[in-house]
Design an enzyme around this catalytic site. Structure first.
Site, short mmCIF file in Angstrom:
data_model
loop_
_atom_site.label_atom_id
_atom_site.label_comp_id
_atom_site.label_asym_id
_atom_site.label_seq_id
_atom_site.Cartn_x
_atom_site.Cartn_y
_atom_site.Cartn_z
CD GLU A 1 -33.02 -7.44 -52.48
OE1 GLU A 1 -32.93 -6.81 -51.74
OE2 GLU A 1 -32.26 -7.04 -53.51
NE ARG B 1 -26.49 -9.08 -50.27
CZ ARG B 1 -27.23 -9.66 -51.12
NH1 ARG B 1 -28.36 -9.03 -51.43
NH2 ARG B 1 -26.86 -10.52 -51.76
CG ASP C 1 -33.37 0.39 -51.02
OD1 ASP C 1 -34.41 0.60 -51.82
OD2 ASP C 1 -32.24 0.19 -51.70
CG HIS D 1 -31.50 -3.40 -53.92
ND1 HIS D 1 -31.16 -4.97 -53.68
CD2 HIS D 1 -30.68 -2.69 -54.17
CE1 HIS D 1 -29.82 -4.64 -53.60
NE2 HIS D 1 -29.49 -3.49 -53.73
P1 NAD Z 1 -17.51 -0.29 -47.53
O1 NAD Z 1 -16.66 -1.37 -47.75
O2 NAD Z 1 -16.76 1.08 -48.12
O3 NAD Z 1 -18.02 -0.02 -46.22
C1 NAD Z 1 -18.22 -1.14 -45.17
C2 NAD Z 1 -17.82 -0.89 -43.98
O4 NAD Z 1 -18.31 -2.06 -43.22
C3 NAD Z 1 -16.27 -1.12 -43.56
O5 NAD Z 1 -15.91 0.29 -43.01
C4 NAD Z 1 -16.02 -2.28 -42.89
O6 NAD Z 1 -14.96 -2.12 -42.17
C5 NAD Z 1 -17.28 -2.30 -42.10
N1 NAD Z 1 -17.47 -3.62 -41.64
C6 NAD Z 1 -17.34 -4.71 -42.29
N2 NAD Z 1 -17.61 -5.70 -41.49
C7 NAD Z 1 -18.21 -5.08 -40.23
C8 NAD Z 1 -18.78 -5.64 -39.17
N3 NAD Z 1 -18.82 -6.95 -38.70
N4 NAD Z 1 -19.13 -5.00 -38.21
C9 NAD Z 1 -19.35 -3.41 -38.40
N5 NAD Z 1 -18.70 -3.04 -39.57
C10 NAD Z 1 -18.26 -3.75 -40.58
O7 NAD Z 1 -18.68 -0.46 -48.40
P2 NAD Z 1 -19.79 0.81 -48.75
O8 NAD Z 1 -19.74 1.07 -50.23
O9 NAD Z 1 -19.98 1.51 -47.82
O10 NAD Z 1 -21.25 -0.16 -48.96
C11 NAD Z 1 -21.78 -0.73 -47.72
C12 NAD Z 1 -22.74 -1.85 -48.27
O11 NAD Z 1 -23.97 -0.89 -48.82
C13 NAD Z 1 -22.35 -2.67 -49.05
O12 NAD Z 1 -21.82 -3.63 -48.31
C14 NAD Z 1 -23.68 -3.05 -49.85
O13 NAD Z 1 -24.46 -4.26 -48.88
C15 NAD Z 1 -24.68 -1.80 -49.48
N6 NAD Z 1 -25.23 -1.33 -50.88
C16 NAD Z 1 -26.48 -1.26 -50.89
C17 NAD Z 1 -26.80 -0.61 -52.17
C18 NAD Z 1 -28.22 -0.44 -52.41
O14 NAD Z 1 -28.67 -0.13 -53.57
N7 NAD Z 1 -29.42 -0.48 -51.48
C19 NAD Z 1 -25.86 0.03 -53.15
C20 NAD Z 1 -24.84 -0.21 -52.99
C21 NAD Z 1 -24.15 -0.87 -51.75
#
Ligand code: NAD
Length: 337
Positions: free
Chosen positions: A263, A234, A258, A295
């Site tokens: 954005e 993000r 990405d 993205h």
């Molecule tokens: P998820 O919920 O499975 O994992 C997120 C992890 O982050 C969890 O283990 C959580 O405990 C941890 N977390 C929360 N707060 C935290 C903090 N303060 N410090 C450290 N760790 C912390 O989510 P996911 O499916 O793995 O997705 C992760 C991120 O990827 C999403 O939040 C989204 O922003 C991003 N994403 C990007 C795209 C893209 O196309 N670029 C697509 C999907 C998701």
């Protein structure tokens, strides 16, 4: 069932139309992004379907409620762009696609690391121009180096597995360390230790009040000199002005993004014949050691098929029972993209 599909691109329509053969909903495809000016376009629709850069804040939701909208179907995992409390007050159900392909995003993060490390974007252009010189293309072996992962959920966990295959040492920081990853050799450490010891830092945590600008001046100065920073999570996890200073000083050795904190005005559009007004973004483009994609980490056939299918399933389930397994409430834990 009338569905106003905002931010429609050709690929959205293709995948939605294919899945809709099973549902016979009536999707109305709108190119416009959802915001206060466009919300009225949803008049007469039961459901509004939106993506990451659409805005469903309190003011927009008021307009949607007046227009008769009863459900917001997010075609993404994150819901930071929806004011859940206002939606609840207005009786608008919100659903999302919690998981569509963590592999897509994890694999893209790896692609960015490989492309950046070996400067593939430079060599591609050079070879096409008949320039076969190697200066400026020097990389390092990933084997034996240290990668630090912030956030080891679905995507971070898969990313860890791939990096283990490269023979890297893997450090991680998460509020909820995973035993299965520890068993696979991941070592959980403090953020300070992760910054100090990592050659590559990859962000996979959601955007929350806590993680906003987690990569700031302090974090950058705590990093190993020359570290590589990767953000597929993000945009606002990174303080862009701070990383620009870090890149200029050589404290950050290279960076791939990405996602970008501003954005919404740029990504997903073809702006190739326009003057880009965001000077900070344009500054980023001038660095030879910065690689930016718009993205696209989620953008695999498998992921988009899953997104389309789950979005329609959510709507169908809500139509039957006024609720669904992927519905989210105002108490939902955190914001993500
Ligand atoms: P998820 O919920 O499975 O994992 C997120 C992890 O982050 C969890 O283990 C959580 O405990 C941890 N977390 C929360 N707060 C935290 C903090 N303060 N410090 C450290 N760790 C912390 O989510 P996911 O499916 O793995 O997705 C992760 C991120 O990827 C999403 O939040 C989204 O922003 C991003 N994403 C990007 C795209 C893209 O196309 N670029 C697509 C999907 C998701």
């Amino acid at each position: 069932m009338n569905i106003a599909v905002f931010s429609t691109k050709r690929w959205v329509r293709e995948f939605f139309d294919s899945v809709n053969q099973e549902y016979n909903f009536e999707p109305h495809y709108l190119e416009a992004r959802l915001n206060k000016d466009t919300a009225r376009l949803a008049e007469g629709s039961d459901v509004v379907c939106i993506f990451v850069n659409d805005n469903a804040d309190a003011a927009v939701l008021e307009v949607l409620a007046e227009a008769g909208v009863k459900m917001i179907a997010l075609r993404c995992a994150g819901f930071n762009n929806v004011d859940l409390k206002t939606a609840e007050r207005l009786g608008i159900t919100v659903a999302r696609v919690p998981a569509y392909s963590p592999y897509a995003v994890a694999e893209h993060a790896v692609a960015l690391i490989l492309g950046l490390n070996r400067r593939l974007y430079r060599s591609y252009n050079r070879v096409r121009e008949g320039n076969f010189a190697l200066d400026g293309l020097l990389g390092v072996d990933l084997h034996g180096r240290t990668v630090g992962i912030i956030g080891t959920g679905q995507i971070g966990g898969i990313f860890a597995g791939i990096m283990a295959g490269f023979g890297m040492r893997i450090l991680a920081y998460d509020r909820y360390p995973r035993d299965d990853l520890k068993e696979q050799g991941v070592t959980y450490v403090s953020l300070e230790d992760l910054y100090r010891e990592s050659d590559i830092i990859s962000l996979h945590c959601p955007l929350t009040h806590e993680t906003y600008h987690i990569i700031n001046e302090y974090a950058i100065n705590s990093m190993k000199r020359g570290a590589m920073v990767i953000n597929t999570s993000r945009g606002a996890l990174i303080d862009t002005n701070a990383v620009i200073e870090g890149l200029k000083a050589g404290q950050i050795g290279s960076m791939a993004l990405d996602v970008y904190e501003e954005e919404a005005d740029l990504f997903f559009e073809d702006l190739s014949d326009q003057v880009i007004q965001d000077d900070t973004f344009v500054r980023l483009l001038t660095f030879p050691n910065v690689l930016i994609t718009a993205h696209q980490a989620f953008f695999t056939r498998d992921a988009v098929e899953n997104i389309s299918r789950t979005t329609f399933q959510n709507i169908a389930e809500w139509r039957e029972s006024q609720s669904c397994g992927n519905c989210i409430t105002a108490e939902a834990g955190y914001r993500s993209s």
